[in-house]
Design an enzyme around this catalytic site. Structure first.
Site, short mmCIF file in Angstrom:
data_model
loop_
_atom_site.label_atom_id
_atom_site.label_comp_id
_atom_site.label_asym_id
_atom_site.label_seq_id
_atom_site.Cartn_x
_atom_site.Cartn_y
_atom_site.Cartn_z
N LYS A 1 0.84 -1.18 0.00
CA LYS A 1 0.00 0.00 0.00
C LYS A 1 0.89 1.24 0.00
O LYS A 1 2.03 1.12 0.43
CB LYS A 1 -0.95 0.01 1.20
CG LYS A 1 -0.29 0.39 2.54
CD LYS A 1 -1.30 0.43 3.64
CE LYS A 1 -1.66 1.82 4.03
NZ LYS A 1 -0.77 2.47 4.99
N GLU B 1 -2.91 5.23 17.91
CA GLU B 1 -1.44 5.25 17.92
C GLU B 1 -0.97 6.43 18.76
O GLU B 1 -1.65 7.45 18.83
CB GLU B 1 -0.91 5.42 16.51
CG GLU B 1 -1.28 4.31 15.57
CD GLU B 1 -0.61 4.49 14.21
OE1 GLU B 1 0.49 3.97 14.03
OE2 GLU B 1 -1.18 5.18 13.35
N HIS C 1 -6.58 -0.81 6.50
CA HIS C 1 -6.49 -1.62 7.73
C HIS C 1 -7.83 -1.73 8.46
O HIS C 1 -8.26 -2.82 8.83
CB HIS C 1 -5.46 -1.03 8.70
CG HIS C 1 -4.09 -0.86 8.10
ND1 HIS C 1 -3.58 -1.72 7.17
CD2 HIS C 1 -3.11 0.07 8.32
CE1 HIS C 1 -2.35 -1.34 6.84
NE2 HIS C 1 -2.05 -0.25 7.52
#
Ligand code: BG6
Length: 484
Positions: free
Chosen positions: A148, A216, A240
């Site tokens: 990707k 994150e 994802h």
């Protein structure tokens, strides 16, 4: 329990972009780990290919230092590393010219599995594929691996698919989404389809809603230029999070086989409703004590790119009509955690009266870190004083239950590369799947652009913009706290 390592057939793997960041951080240290485990035989060869001119010895040094820097935290056995380095070779090639290609072709052993990893920007995919064909390295059994971002919208993804399809069959193309290589992501399928317990309840009759959070703590750091062109939607959601959603929502495939699984995932994507503007919140992080805000990491100081996104999604099919899916991902949030929470409905009638309170079950699947599963079960609060209810977690950390097997599991890239060599496409995205994901994503991004929408600023180290809390609160629900 002893891990079972099944060696793969000997192979020649060419890594285009062999000295680049992904190769040094993930691909080469991953291959070294597979070599240490005995899964990659010493007959196999890894050929770095990039524009820079290096000898094989220089490439070996680059790889050795990458393995020391990014490899496993265990002490490296230098004699095994020395043996691994003898399996390396290097050729300088020009992806847009003819330099180096004949030399590269001469190094490929046709009697082994041949794989070509395109660890380069997508603008070179077509050129590489064409040259592999022209220089007779692409036969019916060879494989190409692409990374990707697979395009930035439907039109570019279609063009990329078409440029690869000119020279390779779909069965030879391995599109990586590294989330599919994560141990616990595959566990989603094992949990759902390996147990009788969950599947009968896995629908809108019993499930109130599902939350998917990939949080994150890192910011965009040195990737500002790429990230500013992508944003969280293209970088994380289109691939994802979409894959996680598919695995949680899909119908049971007849077999754990590539097309059976990918057909079911595709049906989920095609059943997604368009997302209404007030069901999406975009955010951009502000400064923190230790670091600058998003805009200082990108060239455009008035960037409208989102580093956070929260959205409410609906899947229009019999299983899910009426059960919303809330997705959330962002950088510089309070903790690094990826988690799926399945919130079951309340019992239809409480026999315990209003004082007992209302309780429901919640299944939480932690993908990282501390992989595991927790099921909240309602029980009687111990002690005198009548029937009061309380929720207690049935907690299973996979590392405790499975010991070294959980800890030694190969990382996502290692597993996926071994699957390429085995010729197993189950954990790779098919071309139509990628295109369907873009077809759903495009109108959302176009809507933001047309309306000139600016993301909300959120504090670094927070749970994202308050609008994201407000969005779910309007439905009478709350996000699960972002915590380790
Ligand atoms: C990558 C994204 O694909 O996935 C990054 O480009 C992101 O922006 C990363 O940080 C997250 O992967 P992981 O495995 O650390 O959850």
């Amino acid at each position: 329990m002893v891990s079972r390592v099944i060696p793969v057939d000997p192979f020649d793997l060419v890594i285009f972009g062999g000295t680049g960041d992904l190769a040094r951080r993930k691909i080469l240290p991953g291959l070294f780990r597979r070599f240490c485990s005995g899964q990659m035989s010493s007959e196999s060869k890894i050929i770095g290919a990039a524009r820079g001119v290096h000898t094989a010895e220089e490439f070996s040094k680059i790889v050795a230092s990458a393995i020391h820097e990014f490899g496993s935290s265990d002490a490296i056995d230098e004699s095994v590393l020395a043996e691994f380095l003898t399996r390396l070779d290097y050729v300088a090639v020009d992806a847009r010219g003819d330099t180096g290609w004949t030399e590269l072709a001469g190094k490929i052993r046709k009697n082994l599995v041949n794989a070509f990893y395109f660890s380069v920007g997508p603008s070179l995919f077509g050129d590489l594929a064409e040259r592999l064909k022209r220089f007779e390295m692409a036969d019916d059994d060879s494989r190409i691996v692409v990374e990707k971002p697979f395009g930035r919208d439907l039109a570019t993804a279609k063009a990329l698919n078409a440029s690869l399809a000119k020279h390779f069959d779909e069965t030879q193309i391995y599109r990586i989404d590294h989330y599919l290589g994560k141990e616990t992501v595959q566990n989603l399928m094992a949990v759902r389809f390996g147990n009788m317990l969950f599947e009968p309840l896995w629908n809108s009759q019993y499930i109130d809603h599902i939350q998917i959070t990939v949080a994150e703590t890192v910011g965009v750091g040195g990737r500002g230029e790429y990230y500013d062109r992508s944003g969280a939607m293209r970088d994380m959601v289109q691939n994802h999070l979409m894959q996680l959603l598919c695995l949680i929502a899909m119908e049971p495939p007849a077999k754990f086989e590539p097309d059976a699984v990918r057909d079911e995932k595709l049906k989920v994507i095609r059943a997604l409703e368009p997302v209404l503007p007030h069901h999406i919140v975009r955010g951009q992080y502000g400064p923190s004590e230790d670091d600058d805000d998003f805009r200082t990491h990108v060239e455009d100081s008035s960037s409208k790119t989102e580093s956070f996104i929260a959205m409410k999604m609906a899947i229009s099919n019999w299983r899910w009509a009426g059960t919303p899916f809330y997705l959330r991902t962002g950088k510089r949030l309070k903790a690094r955690t990826s988690e799926i929470t399945v919130v079951f409905k309340d019992a239809p009638h409480s026999i315990f009266g209003a004082d007992a309170g209302r309780h429901n079950n919640e299944l939480r699947i932690r993908l990282q870190p501390n992989e595991g599963m927790t099921l909240d079960v309602t029980i009687k609060e111990p002690g005198p004083g009548g029937m009061r209810l309380v929720d207690v977690p049935l907690d299973m950390a996979f590392a405790d239950a499975l010991g070294d097997n959980a800890i030694d599991a190969p990382d996502a890239y290692e597993r996926l590369i071994m699957d390429v060599i085995r010729g197993n496409q189950t954990l790779f995205m098919r071309g139509d799947e990628v295109e369907a994901a873009w077809a759903w994503t495009d109108p959302i991004i176009e809507g933001w652009q047309a309306r000139g929408e600016v993301p909300k600023t959120y504090d670094s180290g927070s749970e994202g913009p308050t609008d994201a809390m407000a969005m779910i609160a309007r439905d009478g629900r709350i996000w699960r706290e972002i915590k380790r």
